[in-house]
Design an enzyme around this catalytic site. Structure first.
Site, PDB file in Angstrom:
ATOM      1  CG  ASP A 255      63.397 -23.798  89.805  1.00 25.40           C
ATOM      2  OD1 ASP A 255      63.204 -23.542  91.004  1.00 25.40           O
ATOM      3  OD2 ASP A 255      63.987 -23.020  89.040  1.00 25.40           O
TER       4      ASP A 255
ATOM      5  CG  HIS B 122      66.080 -22.320  92.477  1.00 28.03           C
ATOM      6  ND1 HIS B 122      64.840 -21.778  92.319  1.00 28.03           N
ATOM      7  CD2 HIS B 122      66.926 -21.275  92.666  1.00 28.03           C
ATOM      8  CE1 HIS B 122      64.918 -20.448  92.388  1.00 28.03           C
ATOM      9  NE2 HIS B 122      66.179 -20.121  92.616  1.00 28.03           N
TER      10      HIS B 122
ATOM     11  CD  GLU C 191      66.403 -16.283  92.730  1.00 29.15           C
ATOM     12  OE1 GLU C 191      65.943 -15.167  92.489  1.00 29.15           O
ATOM     13  OE2 GLU C 191      65.866 -17.338  92.320  1.00 29.15           O
TER      14      GLU C 191
ATOM     15  CG  ASP D 180      59.792 -13.429  83.400  1.00 28.16           C
ATOM     16  OD1 ASP D 180      60.739 -12.800  82.898  1.00 28.16           O
ATOM     17  OD2 ASP D 180      59.779 -13.773  84.610  1.00 28.16           O
TER      18      ASP D 180
END
Length: 540
Positions: free
Chosen positions: A189, A243, A307, A399
């Site tokens: 990432d 990423h 993303e 999370d």
């Protein structure tokens, strides 16, 4: 292929039957008990030997029992391909007062039967230390058990926070106990690169430096073998074309401005630096995925895809020229082109590409899609003819806090994802057409690590919510009160294993300021909220 979920009472639990998680397809209690002692031996044919070895390995620390092989052993393990109704992972288990019989059509089914044996024994059988004074007895039962879904997984983010292999092995054992069969490792990432690639050593010497380090090839190969012995496939994820800040810090020439020198990103969130689209980048991606394919025999390889801001492509003369050469209508179409090229390369290697979908329409059809923003995107992708693995964030993102209690540690903003939220997920809802529902391979939970500074915190967030996911993915029966009753006993198993049942306390790592102007708050969840890493607040 899936069976429809339907409400059903939990008769075995009501009658005081064994509280197993996930719930078996069929369970009948019988009178009597079987005792394992120093004289108990195992009879297993060749195809059943791995399961017999696993049973010995898992029971030895607490019980000290040798369970030697013997032609007249009273614990019998059989692989019978004629048992086609059990599929690849189903099993039959009969416990009588004088013998135990484990049967399956495939060795993987016997591995699941072994985990049921572990849950039928007293919870102390799960201890890592010798236990004295306990009688190792099994209640007599007849079980036939077949999973609803073939994909029952957990994604673990080791890119943003490195976890040592010792933790990964422990996590594998926890998954196997719950008949979860996929460990999806998020290896790269913006904040870290953990996968070694021989042709690009700076990926780990530079990209692996923040938050812990990187794995060696040998460590990953050993992990794959360890997981396979427990019926778990390790699925690697290498993010692209976004990423990738850690990779660009190591090799700036892979970016859209090769003259720019970057550091591994020291923030959470979505970084706007992405891979270029020149030939050297495609060569890089192929070299990385070649090594990934060599280390991980999984039929699936995840390449991210989500993303990915395209601002750099829109500003890049090289990107515009690439779009023109490929007959595209500008840089906006480069993402699909890029993913198509990468997917095609994996297909040539005999692998199926996986990707995160943000709409259900954004991945090439050859991809298996993981809808994470909205479950409705899964319906769209399945309707296009794509296989899907359901991962909607409001049901599977661990999370997020488990509850709204004041003692709950900070997590992903947006309200808790409760145990009931996870349990209530139906990966293939009854209202879907049969052909569409057949595209659902299963479901998986996600444990992103921005808010998870320690291994104990990871386990606290994972359980008991993974117990609910295991139930949802394995069992076609829906019975929330029955699940709660079984979970109350199952907590004693988790306690024996040392899984925390209280929030960990590490205040210096839990300051999580939000940026109210970031798109996270305007457009729904991201895989990672836009906040400084906890290490900055704590001065580390």
């Amino acid at each position: 292929m899936t069976a429809p979920a339907h409400p059903a009472a939990d008769p075995a639990t009501r009658r005081g039957g064994p509280p197993l998680i996930p719930r078996p397809s069929q369970l009948t209690t019988l009178p009597g008990r079987f005792t394992l002692d120093a004289h108990t031996a195992i009879r297993a044919e060749a195809a059943a030997t791995p399961a017999a070895d696993l049973l010995r390995t898992l029971l030895a620390p607490a019980t000290g029992l040798p369970l030697p092989p013997a032609a007249d052993g009273s614990v019998v393990l059989v692989v019978d391909p004629a048992l086609t109704g059990l599929g690849r992972e189903g099993y039959g288990l009969t416990v009588g007062a004088d013998a135990v019989l484990l049967r399956a059509a495939h060795p993987d089914g016997l591995l699941n039967a072994v985990q049921t044996i572990r849950q039928l024994l007293p919870p102390e059988a799960l201890s890592a230390e010798p236990v004295r004074g306990t009688e190792w007895t099994l209640p007599c039962v007849q079980i036939t058990d077949v999973p609803r879904f073939a994909w029952r997984g957990v994604m673990l983010d080791v890119a943003r926070r490195f976890r040592p292999v010792s933790f990964l092995r422990r996590f594998v054992d926890l998954l196997a106990l719950h008949k979860l069969n996929v460990l999806h490792l998020h290896l790269t990432d913006d904040q870290g690169w953990r996968m070694p690639v021989a042709a690009y050593p700076r990926l780990t010497t530079v990209g692996g430096e923040p938050h812990g380090g990187a794995y060696t090839r040998g460590e990953l190969e050993d992990l794959v073998a360890y997981a396979a012995a427990r019926g778990i496939t390790v699925v690697p994820e290498i993010e692209m074309p976004g990423h990738v800040r850690a990779a660009l810090a190591a090799y700036p020439e892979l970016g859209n401005d090769p003259s720019r020198r970057l550091e591994v990103w020291n923030r959470w969130g979505v970084c706007d630096t992405i891979l270029g689209v020149h030939d050297e980048v495609l060569d890089f991606c192929r070299a990385v995925l070649d090594e990934v394919a060599d280390v991980f025999p999984s039929p699936y390889v995840h390449v991210g895809g989500e993303e990915c801001p395209i601002v750099e492509w829109e500003r890049s003369d090289d990107a515009r020229r690439r779009a023109a050469r490929e007959g595209l209508n500008g840089p906006g179409e480069l993402h699909r082109w890029f993913m198509d090229r990468i997917g095609g390369f994996l297909a040539e290697r005999g692998r199926t590409p996986l990707g995160w979908t943000e709409s259900g329409r954004d991945l090439p059809l050859a991809f298996t899609a993981l809808p994470w923003r909205d479950a409705a995107h899964g319906l769209v992708a399945a309707g296009r003819g794509q296989d899907i693995i359901m991962a909607p964030h409001r049901s599977t993102y661990l999370d997020y806090p488990q509850s709204g209690r004041p003692e709950e540690p900070p997590g992903q903003p947006g309200g808790p994802v409760t145990l009931r939220d996870v349990y209530d997920l139906d990966p293939a809802p009854a209202g879907w057409e049969a052909a569409t529902a057949a595209r659902v391979l299963g479901t998986q939970a996600q444990l992103w690590s921005e808010y998870v500074p320690t291994a104990a915190h990871a386990e606290y967030l994972a359980f008991p919510r993974l117990c609910a996911l295991a139930e949802t993915a394995w069992s076609a029966h829906r019975d929330w009160p029955g699940f709660q009753r079984r979970l109350a006993h199952h907590r004693t198993r988790l306690d024996t294993l040392g899984v925390p049942d209280r929030p960990p306390h590490h205040p210096h790592d839990q300051q999580n300021p939000r940026d109210p102007h970031h798109p996270h708050d305007q457009h729904g969840p991201h895989h990672s909220p836009h906040i400084p890493p906890p290490g900055e607040e704590s001065g580390r």
